[in-house]
Design an enzyme around this catalytic site. Sequence first.
Site, PDB file in Angstrom:
ATOM      1  N   ASP A 176       0.845  -1.200   0.000  1.00  0.00           N
ATOM      2  CA  ASP A 176       0.000   0.000   0.000  1.00  0.00           C
ATOM      3  C   ASP A 176       0.879   1.249   0.000  1.00  0.00           C
ATOM      4  O   ASP A 176       0.606   2.223  -0.698  1.00  0.00           O
ATOM      5  CB  ASP A 176      -0.900  -0.002   1.237  1.00  0.00           C
ATOM      6  N   HIS A 217      -4.341  -3.505   6.175  1.00  0.00           N
ATOM      7  CA  HIS A 217      -4.129  -3.772   4.747  1.00  0.00           C
ATOM      8  C   HIS A 217      -5.468  -4.195   4.156  1.00  0.00           C
ATOM      9  O   HIS A 217      -5.797  -5.379   4.091  1.00  0.00           O
ATOM     10  CB  HIS A 217      -3.086  -4.862   4.530  1.00  0.00           C
TER      11      HIS A 217
HETATM   12  P1  NAX Z   1      -1.591 -18.426  -4.175  1.00  0.00           P
HETATM   13  O1  NAX Z   1      -2.931 -19.057  -3.969  1.00  0.00           O
HETATM   14  O2  NAX Z   1      -0.996 -18.365  -5.523  1.00  0.00           O
HETATM   15  O3  NAX Z   1      -0.539 -19.178  -3.232  1.00  0.00           O
HETATM   16  C1  NAX Z   1      -0.756 -19.427  -1.898  1.00  0.00           C
HETATM   17  C2  NAX Z   1      -0.013 -20.705  -1.560  1.00  0.00           C
HETATM   18  O4  NAX Z   1      -0.099 -20.894  -0.156  1.00  0.00           O
HETATM   19  C3  NAX Z   1      -0.632 -21.944  -2.220  1.00  0.00           C
HETATM   20  O5  NAX Z   1       0.384 -22.644  -2.915  1.00  0.00           O
HETATM   21  C4  NAX Z   1      -1.180 -22.746  -1.052  1.00  0.00           C
HETATM   22  O6  NAX Z   1      -1.072 -24.142  -1.244  1.00  0.00           O
HETATM   23  C5  NAX Z   1      -0.283 -22.264   0.091  1.00  0.00           C
HETATM   24  N1  NAX Z   1      -0.867 -22.403   1.418  1.00  0.00           N
HETATM   25  C6  NAX Z   1      -2.157 -22.265   1.804  1.00  0.00           C
HETATM   26  N2  NAX Z   1      -2.288 -22.533   3.097  1.00  0.00           N
HETATM   27  C7  NAX Z   1      -1.067 -22.842   3.561  1.00  0.00           C
HETATM   28  C8  NAX Z   1      -0.573 -23.227   4.816  1.00  0.00           C
HETATM   29  N3  NAX Z   1      -1.395 -23.366   5.858  1.00  0.00           N
HETATM   30  N4  NAX Z   1       0.753 -23.455   4.931  1.00  0.00           N
HETATM   31  C9  NAX Z   1       1.563 -23.352   3.876  1.00  0.00           C
HETATM   32  N5  NAX Z   1       1.151 -23.015   2.658  1.00  0.00           N
HETATM   33  C10 NAX Z   1      -0.144 -22.747   2.498  1.00  0.00           C
HETATM   34  O7  NAX Z   1      -1.698 -16.991  -3.496  1.00  0.00           O
HETATM   35  P2  NAX Z   1      -0.703 -15.748  -3.643  1.00  0.00           P
HETATM   36  O8  NAX Z   1      -1.115 -14.932  -4.797  1.00  0.00           O
HETATM   37  O9  NAX Z   1       0.700 -16.230  -3.560  1.00  0.00           O
HETATM   38  O10 NAX Z   1      -1.100 -14.917  -2.353  1.00  0.00           O
HETATM   39  C11 NAX Z   1      -0.791 -15.377  -1.053  1.00  0.00           C
HETATM   40  C12 NAX Z   1      -1.490 -14.519  -0.004  1.00  0.00           C
HETATM   41  O11 NAX Z   1      -1.040 -13.171  -0.069  1.00  0.00           O
HETATM   42  C13 NAX Z   1      -3.018 -14.442  -0.171  1.00  0.00           C
HETATM   43  O12 NAX Z   1      -3.606 -14.588   1.111  1.00  0.00           O
HETATM   44  C14 NAX Z   1      -3.229 -13.034  -0.678  1.00  0.00           C
HETATM   45  O13 NAX Z   1      -4.515 -12.554  -0.363  1.00  0.00           O
HETATM   46  C15 NAX Z   1      -2.146 -12.297   0.056  1.00  0.00           C
HETATM   47  N6  NAX Z   1      -1.762 -10.969  -0.449  1.00  0.00           N
HETATM   48  C16 NAX Z   1      -1.390 -10.048   0.462  1.00  0.00           C
HETATM   49  C17 NAX Z   1      -0.952  -8.784   0.097  1.00  0.00           C
HETATM   50  C18 NAX Z   1      -0.525  -7.786   1.124  1.00  0.00           C
HETATM   51  O14 NAX Z   1      -0.224  -6.653   0.733  1.00  0.00           O
HETATM   52  N7  NAX Z   1      -0.492  -8.087   2.419  1.00  0.00           N
HETATM   53  C19 NAX Z   1      -0.932  -8.385  -1.322  1.00  0.00           C
HETATM   54  C20 NAX Z   1      -0.915  -9.531  -2.278  1.00  0.00           C
HETATM   55  C21 NAX Z   1      -1.773 -10.705  -1.880  1.00  0.00           C
HETATM   56  O15 NAX Z   1      -3.101 -10.437  -2.241  1.00  0.00           O
END
Ligand code: NAX
Length: 328
Positions: free
Chosen positions: A161, A189
């Site tokens: 952000d 966020h």
């Molecule tokens: P993806 O769905 O591409 O990847 C997430 C990965 O995490 C998957 O491979 C899944 O198998 C794994 N996963 C799920 N639960 C898990 C656990 N308990 N232990 C280990 N691995 C686990 O998502 P991606 O685009 O990489 O985003 C990841 C996270 O970042 C999401 O929650 C998303 O909302 C968040 N974001 C946060 C942002 C921020 O500014 N704070 C911005 C970007 C993003 O939206």
Amino acid sequence: MKAPVRVAVTGAAGQIGYSLLFRIASGEMLGKDQPVILQMLEIPNEKAQQALQGVMMELEDCAFPLLAGMVGTDDAMVAFKDADYALLVGARPRGPGMERADLLSANAEIFTAQGKALNAVASRDVKVLVVGNPANTNAYIAMKSAPDLPAGNFTAMLRLDHNRAASQIAAKTGKPVAAIRHLTVWGNHSPTMYADYRFATIGGEGVKAMIGDEAWNRDVFLPTVGKRGAAIIAARGLSSAASAANAAIDHMRDWALGTNGEWVTMGIPSDGSYGIPEGVMYGFPVTCENGKYTIVQGLEIDEFSRERMNVTLNELEEERAAVAHLLA
Ligand code: NAX
């Protein structure tokens, strides 16, 4: 060459992981003289574990001189063992028909377990950054689940952000983004976050005066920054990944290596500054030095800002209340 440090990354086979791991291994996060051991966690699902193996093969194929070792696992106790840094990226995304409360509790389960594992096996100085959404509340849950670690070791990512706000200001003023100082983003966020350029300067000149147009702040700037994540999804069909990974690198690098007096935004447990109740995981302007962050003090909060800061605070309080029973 320094001794290697251990960097745990969860969600390592996901989108953000794919943009993040290679930059950590190339030294962009902790410096070109700092070897790293990557400890990567994915869910115990065959497809996810296979994808993780593929990512590890690619990491191998980069032959990074700073990559001193790798672990891929589905066990948080293995991934967090002696971790000096932990980037908690993996989270449960909102599925079809899932209510916000369901999303909060699904993630509460993940971050309670990961907080406990960090508490049990990570370095006592571990620096934790939560990226997985809802990032502030997930960070709060992990912190509460790790009573033997200092609460201040847990942070949430507001840096995307912050960077988005900086770019919007650069575009509006026609000045280079690198010249912007003293910008911050308060709160959660989420679209309620309050990006605040009242104190920002470019080349010693106040940004507020340079822009001059109060309506732009309210009607263009804040909605653009607040809804940028949704705009990326609409354009790309996928959520922000490279920019999120970049922000995670910025956050950890600045925390570890310092900001030379410059302000950055971190989601941290409040110490009561600016009337934000103690313990709430809230975005604040901070400076970093010697591996520690300090909240910038003494900023005047006008009526408009207080209102915005309260809106985002209320949302965090609601999220906290929704998961309170899971933390008891
Ligand atoms: P993806 O769905 O591409 O990847 C997430 C990965 O995490 C998957 O491979 C899944 O198998 C794994 N996963 C799920 N639960 C898990 C656990 N308990 N232990 C280990 N691995 C686990 O998502 P991606 O685009 O990489 O985003 C990841 C996270 O970042 C999401 O929650 C998303 O909302 C968040 N974001 C946060 C942002 C921020 O500014 N704070 C911005 C970007 C993003 O939206």
